[in-house]
Structures are given as C-alpha cells and as structure tokens.
Design a protein around this motif. Structure first.
Motif, PDB file in Angstrom:
ATOM      1  N   GLN A   1       0.852  -1.189   0.000  1.00 38.91           N
ATOM      2  CA  GLN A   1       0.000   0.000   0.000  1.00 38.91           C
ATOM      3  C   GLN A   1       0.882   1.231   0.000  1.00 38.91           C
ATOM      4  OE1 GLN A   1      -2.447  -0.310   3.490  1.00 38.91           O
ATOM      5  NE2 GLN A   1      -3.735  -1.926   2.636  1.00 38.91           N
ATOM      6  N   SER A   2       0.361   2.325  -0.552  1.00 41.75           N
ATOM      7  CA  SER A   2       1.167   3.550  -0.551  1.00 41.75           C
ATOM      8  C   SER A   2       0.349   4.730  -0.054  1.00 41.75           C
ATOM      9  CB  SER A   2       1.709   3.840  -1.949  1.00 41.75           C
ATOM     10  OG  SER A   2       0.653   4.183  -2.818  1.00 41.75           O
ATOM     11  N   CYS A   3       1.056   5.687   0.498  1.00 41.00           N
ATOM     12  CA  CYS A   3       0.408   6.901   0.980  1.00 41.00           C
ATOM     13  C   CYS A   3       0.082   7.788  -0.209  1.00 41.00           C
ATOM     14  CB  CYS A   3       1.350   7.641   1.945  1.00 41.00           C
ATOM     15  SG  CYS A   3       0.707   9.228   2.480  1.00 41.00           S
ATOM     16  N   GLU A   4      -1.143   8.282  -0.256  1.00 39.48           N
ATOM     17  CA  GLU A   4      -1.521   9.061  -1.428  1.00 39.48           C
ATOM     18  C   GLU A   4      -0.965  10.469  -1.390  1.00 39.48           C
ATOM     19  OE1 GLU A   4      -5.742   8.594  -1.545  1.00 39.48           O
ATOM     20  OE2 GLU A   4      -5.583   6.546  -2.328  1.00 39.48           O
ATOM     21  N   THR A   5      -0.472  10.874  -0.241  1.00 39.16           N
ATOM     22  CA  THR A   5       0.063  12.217  -0.130  1.00 39.16           C
ATOM     23  C   THR A   5       1.558  12.264  -0.424  1.00 39.16           C
ATOM     24  OG1 THR A   5      -1.515  12.499   1.647  1.00 39.16           O
ATOM     25  CG2 THR A   5       0.122  14.253   1.344  1.00 39.16           C
TER      26      THR A   5
ATOM     27  N   LYS B   1      -6.788 -21.970   1.806  1.00 37.04           N
ATOM     28  CA  LYS B   1      -6.222 -20.683   1.401  1.00 37.04           C
ATOM     29  C   LYS B   1      -6.934 -20.143   0.179  1.00 37.04           C
ATOM     30  CE  LYS B   1      -1.891 -18.381   0.747  1.00 37.04           C
ATOM     31  NZ  LYS B   1      -0.943 -18.294  -0.280  1.00 37.04           N
ATOM     32  N   SER B   2      -7.366 -21.023  -0.697  1.00 35.75           N
ATOM     33  CA  SER B   2      -7.949 -20.513  -1.936  1.00 35.75           C
ATOM     34  C   SER B   2      -9.292 -19.852  -1.693  1.00 35.75           C
ATOM     35  CB  SER B   2      -8.115 -21.658  -2.941  1.00 35.75           C
ATOM     36  OG  SER B   2      -8.828 -22.709  -2.330  1.00 35.75           O
ATOM     37  N   ASN B   3      -9.885 -20.113  -0.541  1.00 36.53           N
ATOM     38  CA  ASN B   3     -11.172 -19.486  -0.267  1.00 36.53           C
ATOM     39  C   ASN B   3     -11.045 -18.128   0.383  1.00 36.53           C
ATOM     40  OD1 ASN B   3     -12.517 -21.585  -1.293  1.00 36.53           O
ATOM     41  ND2 ASN B   3     -13.094 -22.529   0.633  1.00 36.53           N
ATOM     42  N   LYS B   4      -9.857 -17.873   0.941  1.00 36.09           N
ATOM     43  CA  LYS B   4      -9.698 -16.586   1.628  1.00 36.09           C
ATOM     44  C   LYS B   4      -9.808 -15.455   0.634  1.00 36.09           C
ATOM     45  CE  LYS B   4      -6.218 -15.810   4.301  1.00 36.09           C
ATOM     46  NZ  LYS B   4      -4.919 -16.064   4.962  1.00 36.09           N
ATOM     47  N   LYS B   5     -10.404 -14.368   1.044  1.00 35.83           N
ATOM     48  CA  LYS B   5     -10.541 -13.213   0.154  1.00 35.83           C
ATOM     49  C   LYS B   5      -9.139 -12.710  -0.155  1.00 35.83           C
ATOM     50  CE  LYS B   5     -12.279  -9.289   1.529  1.00 35.83           C
ATOM     51  NZ  LYS B   5     -12.761  -7.922   1.380  1.00 35.83           N
ATOM     52  N   SER B   6      -8.890 -12.519  -1.422  1.00 30.87           N
ATOM     53  CA  SER B   6      -7.555 -12.089  -1.810  1.00 30.87           C
ATOM     54  C   SER B   6      -7.301 -10.686  -1.291  1.00 30.87           C
ATOM     55  CB  SER B   6      -7.448 -12.130  -3.328  1.00 30.87           C
ATOM     56  OG  SER B   6      -6.342 -11.361  -3.730  1.00 30.87           O
ATOM     57  N   LEU B   7      -6.161 -10.521  -0.626  1.00 33.92           N
ATOM     58  CA  LEU B   7      -5.844  -9.210  -0.084  1.00 33.92           C
ATOM     59  C   LEU B   7      -4.992  -8.404  -1.046  1.00 33.92           C
ATOM     60  CD1 LEU B   7      -5.102  -9.695   3.708  1.00 33.92           C
ATOM     61  CD2 LEU B   7      -6.934  -8.412   2.642  1.00 33.92           C
ATOM     62  N   ARG B   8      -4.837  -8.939  -2.258  1.00 34.54           N
ATOM     63  CA  ARG B   8      -4.004  -8.183  -3.186  1.00 34.54           C
ATOM     64  C   ARG B   8      -4.620  -6.827  -3.371  1.00 34.54           C
ATOM     65  NH1 ARG B   8      -3.965  -9.206  -9.417  1.00 34.54           N
ATOM     66  NH2 ARG B   8      -5.683  -7.822  -9.268  1.00 34.54           N
ATOM     67  N   SER B   9      -3.847  -5.803  -3.130  1.00 35.37           N
ATOM     68  CA  SER B   9      -4.459  -4.482  -3.160  1.00 35.37           C
ATOM     69  C   SER B   9      -4.010  -3.710  -4.381  1.00 35.37           C
ATOM     70  CB  SER B   9      -4.074  -3.702  -1.905  1.00 35.37           C
ATOM     71  OG  SER B   9      -2.679  -3.510  -1.892  1.00 35.37           O
ATOM     72  N   ARG B  10      -4.952  -3.098  -5.011  1.00 32.29           N
ATOM     73  CA  ARG B  10      -4.613  -2.137  -6.040  1.00 32.29           C
ATOM     74  C   ARG B  10      -4.762  -0.766  -5.406  1.00 32.29           C
ATOM     75  NH1 ARG B  10      -4.517  -3.438 -11.012  1.00 32.29           N
ATOM     76  NH2 ARG B  10      -5.076  -5.453 -11.851  1.00 32.29           N
ATOM     77  N   GLN B  11      -4.174  -0.631  -4.258  1.00 33.65           N
ATOM     78  CA  GLN B  11      -4.481   0.553  -3.468  1.00 33.65           C
ATOM     79  C   GLN B  11      -3.359   1.562  -3.556  1.00 33.65           C
ATOM     80  OE1 GLN B  11      -5.008  -1.487   0.150  1.00 33.65           O
ATOM     81  NE2 GLN B  11      -7.028  -2.247  -0.366  1.00 33.65           N
ATOM     82  N   HIS B  12      -2.998   1.929  -4.750  1.00 30.77           N
ATOM     83  CA  HIS B  12      -1.942   2.945  -4.876  1.00 30.77           C
ATOM     84  C   HIS B  12      -2.533   4.263  -5.329  1.00 30.77           C
ATOM     85  CE1 HIS B  12       1.468   0.271  -4.265  1.00 30.77           C
ATOM     86  NE2 HIS B  12       0.663  -0.650  -4.783  1.00 30.77           N
TER      87      HIS B  12
END
Lengths: 266, 344
Positions: A202-206, A255-266
């Motif tokens: 994750q990255s800070c948007e500021t 593991k395959s059922n866990k919600k993917s935490l891959r974030s496109r949160q940049h």
C-alpha cells in the motif's frame, strides 16, 4: 550437554535429512518446517528434545556458512505468512535459474521481472508480457510457448499468477532481492517499515511512501486512526489483519477461499 | 508518487546501457586476484544491505545477459567466524574440514563453492548431471583440476546434506545423487512429486513416451545398454536391472510390463504405470529427455505438443478440483449458519 548456538554447529543426520527435504520442496511455510523438523527427529533421534526452529536453523546455517548458503526466512507479501528457502549468499545473480532455463526463457523472465518492478501494483499482465515475445534473445519463441514457459515459472515458484496477472513468488524475492536491488536501483520500491524490497503493498496518497501489507498490519495493529508514518496524513486503505497461524488452522478454511488481499491501493 | 512513463523509459534505457558495459567488465571478472579484497569479505558477512564494493558490481549475472557462463561471482573471502574445534567423535562438522583445507589461501575454493551450488540446484530439480555441464557452467578454465574440485565439492555436500554423488554412466560421464539416509519413510503429504530419483526410471519413462506411450522391451534395453546398464548383468548401483525394471518398478506401480497383444512368440512392452502418471508428467519427463540430449523440449515437436495438451488437461483438472472443494466448503458453511439460526 548441548553447546550454545554461538559455537560452530554440529551436523547430524537430523539436520541432513531436514536439508534434503527442504531442498526437495524449494520453499516451505513455517508450519511445514516445524512438521518436517519433528519428523526428522522422530526418524533419527527419537528421544532428543526438538530444538526451537530458530535455533535449529541457526545451527544449520553456521555450518553452511562456509558454503555460502543459508536457510533464509521471509514473509509472503500478500498475507504475511513466514516462508523459508535455501538461498545462495555469495551470488548477486539468479543463478538458480540460470542452468535451468534456455536463453530465451531466461530473457522472458527478465522481461516479466522488469514489468513487475515498474508496475504500480506489482503485477504484470499476461498480455503485456507476451507482447514482448518478439524481443527475446535466443531462439524465437511463439506466444503459446511463452504461456507454457510462464506456467513453468509458476510451477517452479518463481512467479505467482492471479487472474491473468503475474507477480514474484515469495521465494523469488527471498532469492533475488539483492540482485534486484542492484540491477534496478532506480525502479525498485522499498517498504518504509522494514526497508526490504517491495513488490506488492500500500502507498500513501500524499507523500508516496510504501509499506508491505503485513508491515501495515503490524504497524497499525489496534490503531483506531492510522496515520502515515512519514507525513502523518490519514492512511486511506483497509488495514489487513496480522497473520496468525493458530487462527488459520482452527478456521480450517483453505487458502484458496480466503478473500484475496491483493491491493490495487496505490 | 507514480512515476511518469518518460522517466520509466529513461531509467530502463540507463539500465540496458549499464548492463552492456558490465557485460564487458563481467568477462574479466574471472581474473580478479584472490588476495585483493579483505574489506569486501566483511561486507559480505556483515550488513548485506550495504552497497557491495566495485569488485562485486562487476559481476552482473552473465546468464541474464545472455552469455552462458559461470553464474557465481564470489570474491575470495576469508571466513571470519571462529571455529572452536567443535567436532565430536560421532559427528563431523564442516569447520574441521575447512581448516584442514587452509581455506583462505586456496585458489580453487571459489570453484568448489560454485560447483556445490550448481550440484545442489541439480539435486533440487532432480536433473541429470553431466561432466560436460559442470565444466561448461562452473569449472571452465580450471578443467585440469576437475577431479579435485569435484571431489571437494562432493565431500562438502556429503557432510552437510548426507547425499552422495556417483557416476552412473562412466562412458558418457553422467552423475546422480543418492541419499545416504534411508528415504523410504512417507515424509510428506503434499502433492509434490515423490518419484524416486533413480535415473533408470526416468529414462524408461522417457523412452516409453517418445515411442508413443508404449515401448517394446528391446527398445528400452537398447537405451539402457548405451548407459552401461544390461538386463542380465549385475550393476554396481542398480543390482539386478531386469528385476528392477520388470518387477520392482512394476510392483511400485511406476511401470506396466505386459505382453504385446497377439505376439507369438510372446514379446513384452513397457508402459507408464498409474503412479508415474500421478507423480510426474509428460512435460517433466520430456524436459528430462531434452536435457540428456542437451537440447530443449520443443526439439521433439510432436511429443512437445502432446505434453502441452497433457499440461492443459492437468490444469483444467486442478481448477475443477478447486471449484469442487470451494463448493463443498460453501455448502458446509451454509449448513452451519442455517443450523445456528435454527438452534435456540
């Protein structure tokens, strides 16, 4: 009776069997390591007390030091699972791959690696990688063949595939971090907390600083108002949970059922 | 802040330039003198996050540059950790071995370590090891010292990992690893391949596959003979090869050995057994065969196509299995939650 771990370690068949198993698997999660460690004791030294995993590993590493090899511990970038692999210390290269793959295959990996490092999310799409097939060194490779080679990388645990996109496997990061940081010094991203190589996070948007998801989880644990450690602005992303091996086993969800935490949160 | 496209392109160009320069420098890295960098020794053992000195950055991996060559770049390092004479009567430690060799002064030690890394990689991948490969990728100009370097490398590996390297084909100089520890225990429940590392089986599977998924007995033995393995001659590693192939591996379900239909006088053929299908794949076997011939799987076009199809089928089967597991898990959780809502 047992000497302290500061002395040069002693190798017994317990350690040798363990190393053989670790090598067979390439990379192992922590609970697998403990299970195999117990198994090795059971086979060779039934009545000994099982060393703490950390001491066990340090012991082995002190012996392997003169061979420029060690068992290295890392953490998966998406959900913070501890993983271990046997890595070469002295080389700054991807030598484990070098004799395994043909010239054009290695070049495909390098192209994928560059796309991954340059990307915002740490993922490179299959399409973008395959579009570079014409630029590969060595024997000409068709796109269909390249798809196969990418799958080979996934099977050998150099890449992970998610929904048609590729990123580096935790094992690749463990083995190649030094090489990547030296080869791409301008493009690599570094985690603000642990200062290691960052591919996903994750990255800070500021202010733009980045953190691994597990580092975010630890840093902001039980913090109601998460703020960027650098610029103090409000941290806008979902805070993941700290990885808890006990909780994981109890829930019994694969593991395959866990919600993917891959974030496109940049 | 996200980088603009232009700055990324510029950075990429700079990298390519730097690598081309380093490639020329890299060619000379083999001549780095042994005694010259005690400071880099400490950096290597100390804080690895520091920038490595110039001697190390010369060593961009030539493999990724496209030139086949050694991939190791160690500056000769004096090991600074102290050895307190820890070897006991029962267990050997590498420390005593290292001291005996006068590690620091020995010009071959660098090659020994590189060879150890190379061999371990082959062990991990269960791949055949040839003298030619060892010289091409590691030993290179030191090939006059091949035997000594190999001996020392295999000693280290034996001590640390408990595996022996033996020459299985003295004519073509193929080597294979054999574990000194008895590995018949059921060690894992993962779906990693558990196929025994006997070269014999992999070669048989290769012959069978290339031949169209069934191979007459004579064809298989012909290939084995080239390697110095004869059906009715005792072999120092495999013992009784005929028994291994027609009984042991069949019993373990790796091979099938059956009469060719309608053959009179009866002739026999080999096929893959169910365990071979489960524990390895056509693609993996084809890769093994390709390596033995110093080529790539696509050099066998029709086999390669078949192996690709097999991979696709396996992938589909895996997807179906996962979907099934997910459906089961969902059904379970729905039942649980509904039973909660009923319970009062």
């Amino acid at each position: 009776m047992q000497s302290s771990t500061k002395r040069m370690g002693i190798m017994t068949d317990v350690h040798r069997r363990f190393l053989q198993l670790l090598m067979t698997h390439g990379v192992l999660e922590e609970w697998d390591m403990k299970r195999l460690q117990r198994h090795c004791y059971k086979v060779h030294d039934r009545h000994a007390t099982v060393d703490k995993l950390e001491d066990f590993i340090n012991n082995i590493n002190s012996v392997l030091e003169s061979l420029y090899i060690e068992i290295k511990r890392g953490v998966t970038e998406d959900d913070g699972r501890p993983i271990y692999a046997l890595v070469n210390l002295a080389t700054t290269s991807v030598s484990k791959m070098a004799t395994d793959f043909a010239e054009n295959e290695l070049d495909l990996f390098r192209k994928a690696l560059e796309l991954i490092i340059d990307s915002e999310t740490g993922f490179a799409s299959s399409t973008n990688i395959l579009n570079l097939v014409d630029q590969l060194k060595g024997k000409k490779m068709r796109k269909k063949e390249a798809e196969q080679v990418l799958q080979k990388f996934v099977q050998n645990k150099w890449l992970i595939e998610k929904e048609g996109e590729f990123t580096l496997h935790g094992r690749a990061i463990l083995e190649m971090e030094q090489y990547i940081r030296e080869t791409y010094p301008d493009a690599v991203k570094i985690c603000n907390i642990c200062h290691s190589l960052l591919i996903q996070g994750q990255s800070c948007e500021t202010c733009g600083i980045r953190m691994h998801l597990p580092c975010v989880a630890k840093y902001f644990q039980s913090n109601a108002e998460p703020r960027c450690p650098h610029c103090n602005d409000y941290w806008p992303h979902e805070i993941p949970e700290v990885f808890d091996p006990e909780k994981e086993r109890e829930s019994g969800i694969s593991k395959s059922n866990k919600k993917s935490l891959r974030s496109r949160q940049h | 802040m996200p980088r603009g496209q232009k700055s990324k392109l510029r950075a990429r160009e700079k990298r390519h330039q730097a690598r081309c320069e380093n490639q020329d420098l890299g060619a000379t890295q083999a001549t780095v003198a042994k005694g010259e960098s005690p400071s880099s020794a400490n950096l290597l053992f100390g804080d690895r996050s520091q920038n490595l000195p110039a001697a190390e950055t010369l060593s961009i991996p030539e493999a990724l540059q496209g030139a086949p060559s050694t991939t190791n770049t160690i500056a000769p390092v004096s090991c600074t950790s102290s050895n307190e004479g820890a070897s006991s009567q029962d267990e050997k430690s590498l420390g005593s071995l290292r001291e005996a060799e006068g590690w620091q002064e020995d010009p071959l030690s660098k090659k020994v370590v590189s060879l150890v890394h190379f061999l371990l990689q082959k062990y991990e991948k269960k791949e055949p090891i040839t003298k030619g490969d060892m010289i091409k990728f590691v030993i290179r100009k030191d090939k006059g010292h091949f035997n000594e370097i190999l001996k020392r490398a295999t000693e280290h590996i034996e001590l640390a990992f408990g595996v022996d390297l033996k020459e299985v084909d003295p004519i073509r100089h193929y080597y294979a690893f054999f574990s000194k520890l008895d590995l018949t225990y059921d060690e894992t429940t993962s779906d990693e391949e558990k196929i025994p590392k006997t070269g014999l089986l992999m070669i048989a599977l290769g012959v069978i596959f290339i031949n169209g998924n069934r191979a007459p007995e004579e064809a298989v033995w012909e290939i084995m003979n080239v390697m110095g393995v004869y059906a009715d001659r005792k072999h120092f590693l495999y013992g009784d090869p005929r028994k291994v192939m027609t009984k042991d591996l069949v019993q373990l379900k790796y091979l099938e050995y059956q009469q060719v239909p309608n053959s009179d006088p009866p002739r026999y053929e080999f096929l893959w057994g169910p365990r071979a299908h489960a524990e390895t794949s056509k693609m993996k076997v084809l890769e093994f065969v390709a390596k033995m011939h110093d080529t790539v799987p696509s050099a066998f076009p029709s086999c390669y196509e078949e192996a690709l199809r097999d991979e696709e089928q396996r992938a589909q089967a895996r997807v179906a299995a996962r979907a099934h597991t997910a459906a089961m898990a969902n059904a379970r959780s729905r039942t649980t939650s509904s039973s909660f809502s009923h319970a009062k």
